[in-house]
Design an enzyme around this catalytic site. Structure first.
Site, PDB file in Angstrom:
ATOM      1  CE  LYS A  44      -3.748  -1.908   2.829  1.00 40.70           C
ATOM      2  NZ  LYS A  44      -4.348  -1.875   4.198  1.00 40.70           N
ATOM      3  CD  GLU A 100       8.193  -0.671  -2.510  1.00 43.05           C
ATOM      4  OE1 GLU A 100       7.531   0.180  -1.887  1.00 43.05           O
ATOM      5  OE2 GLU A 100       8.229  -1.849  -2.174  1.00 43.05           O
ATOM      6  CG  ASP A 101       6.443   3.119   0.624  1.00 50.58           C
ATOM      7  OD1 ASP A 101       6.866   2.068   0.088  1.00 50.58           O
ATOM      8  OD2 ASP A 101       5.879   3.121   1.720  1.00 50.58           O
ATOM      9  CG  ASP A 104      13.948  -0.392   6.163  1.00 49.61           C
ATOM     10  OD1 ASP A 104      15.103  -0.662   6.510  1.00 49.61           O
ATOM     11  OD2 ASP A 104      13.092   0.011   6.975  1.00 49.61           O
ATOM     12  CE  LYS A 132      14.287   3.599   7.710  1.00 45.19           C
ATOM     13  NZ  LYS A 132      13.488   2.813   8.701  1.00 45.19           N
ATOM     14  CG  PHE A 153       9.235   3.104  12.121  1.00 43.98           C
ATOM     15  CD1 PHE A 153       9.551   1.842  11.618  1.00 43.98           C
ATOM     16  CD2 PHE A 153       7.940   3.574  11.969  1.00 43.98           C
ATOM     17  CE1 PHE A 153       8.578   1.065  10.986  1.00 43.98           C
ATOM     18  CE2 PHE A 153       6.965   2.808  11.342  1.00 43.98           C
ATOM     19  CZ  PHE A 153       7.290   1.546  10.851  1.00 43.98           C
TER      20      PHE A 153
HETATM   21  C1  PRP Z   1       7.014  -1.347   3.282  1.00 39.24           C
HETATM   22  C2  PRP Z   1       7.309  -0.488   2.066  1.00 39.24           C
HETATM   23  C3  PRP Z   1       8.156  -1.382   1.186  1.00 39.24           C
HETATM   24  C4  PRP Z   1       8.864  -2.277   2.178  1.00 39.24           C
HETATM   25  C5  PRP Z   1      10.292  -1.843   2.319  1.00 39.24           C
HETATM   26  O1  PRP Z   1       5.920  -2.170   3.047  1.00 39.24           O
HETATM   27  O2  PRP Z   1       6.138  -0.076   1.426  1.00 39.24           O
HETATM   28  O3  PRP Z   1       7.374  -2.163   0.316  1.00 39.24           O
HETATM   29  O4  PRP Z   1       8.185  -2.133   3.432  1.00 39.24           O
HETATM   30  O5  PRP Z   1      10.964  -2.577   3.307  1.00 39.24           O
HETATM   31  P1  PRP Z   1      12.141  -3.599   3.032  1.00 39.24           P
HETATM   32  O6  PRP Z   1      13.088  -2.923   2.077  1.00 39.24           O
HETATM   33  O7  PRP Z   1      12.755  -3.796   4.400  1.00 39.24           O
HETATM   34  O8  PRP Z   1      11.578  -4.874   2.489  1.00 39.24           O
HETATM   35  P2  PRP Z   1       5.048  -2.891   4.221  1.00 39.24           P
HETATM   36  O9  PRP Z   1       5.430  -4.318   4.384  1.00 39.24           O
HETATM   37  O10 PRP Z   1       5.112  -2.028   5.456  1.00 39.24           O
HETATM   38  O11 PRP Z   1       3.586  -2.869   3.594  1.00 39.24           O
HETATM   39  P3  PRP Z   1       2.725  -1.579   3.167  1.00 39.24           P
HETATM   40  O12 PRP Z   1       3.357  -1.001   1.922  1.00 39.24           O
HETATM   41  O13 PRP Z   1       1.368  -2.136   2.905  1.00 39.24           O
HETATM   42  O14 PRP Z   1       2.762  -0.585   4.310  1.00 39.24           O
END
Ligand code: PRP
Length: 177
Positions: A44, A100-101, A104, A132, A153
């Site tokens: 999302k 992507e947002d 991480d 990040k 965070f």
């Molecule tokens: C978040 C974000 C990325 C992912 C990045 O998604 O939107 O897709 O984490 O993290 P990573 O590089 O450590 O894998 P989340 O699982 O929180 O789902 P959401 O987008 O529905 O909030």
């Protein structure tokens, strides 16, 4: 601007984000000039960034969505990426731009890129609002990056904690409870 009480500090305000998103849109439009693009919005978290970025792109663009989740209601990744909603149309032969947002640990992107490769797109590139780098366990190259952020965070502009704060118009550091 009123700052949400759960926000310790605003990292990126609305104007700063808008300026950078316009620059990314211009760069993407230049790079894909004469081509057509399939934007793959990773739900999302990226829906706010995608809505702004897509309107700053002026090449022919289709928009598809995929839902991925690995954080659930935690502040650290579960390490297991789930597809919560799959793409509805074939991507073979498409020039795919993942939106992507945040990158991480990079686990979500690594999973997505491997999964997409089996669908035989013509090309895969990545646009991410945030990176990040301190937490990267997977080496991810980001073709279009908005901002690098510290190992805190972050919430707002689509990013959540336990489903909340996605509607904040800025990116801020969440107060620790
Ligand atoms: C978040 C974000 C990325 C992912 C990045 O998604 O939107 O897709 O984490 O993290 P990573 O590089 O450590 O894998 P989340 O699982 O929180 O789902 P959401 O987008 O529905 O909030």
């Amino acid at each position: 601007m009123t700052v949400h009480p759960d926000v310790k500090e605003i990292l990126l305000d609305e104007k700063t984000i808008a300026r950078r998103v316009a620059e990314l849109g211009a760069q993407i439009s230049k790079d894909y000039a004469g081509k057509s693009l399939t934007a793959l919005v990773v739900l999302k978290g990226s829906f706010v960034f995608a809505a702004d970025l897509l309107r700053a792109i002026d090449v022919q663009t289709k928009v598809e969505f995929i839902g991925l989740r690995s954080y659930g209601s935690r502040t650290s990744t579960s390490g297991v990426v789930e597809i919560t909603m799959d793409v509805k149309y074939p991507l073979n032969g498409h020039d795919v731009l993942i939106i992507e947002d945040i990158v991480d640990t990079g686990l979500t992107l690594d999973y997505l890129k491997n999964n997409l490769a089996t669908r035989k797109p013509a090309s895969i590139k990545l646009a991410s609002l945030l990176h990040k780098p301190e937490r990267g366990v997977k080496d991810m190259s980001i073709d279009y990056l908005g901002f690098t952020v510290p190992n805190e965070f972050v919430i707002g502009y689509g990013l959540d904690f336990d489903g909340r704060y996605r509607n904040l118009p800025y990116v801020g550091i969440m107060k620790t409870p």
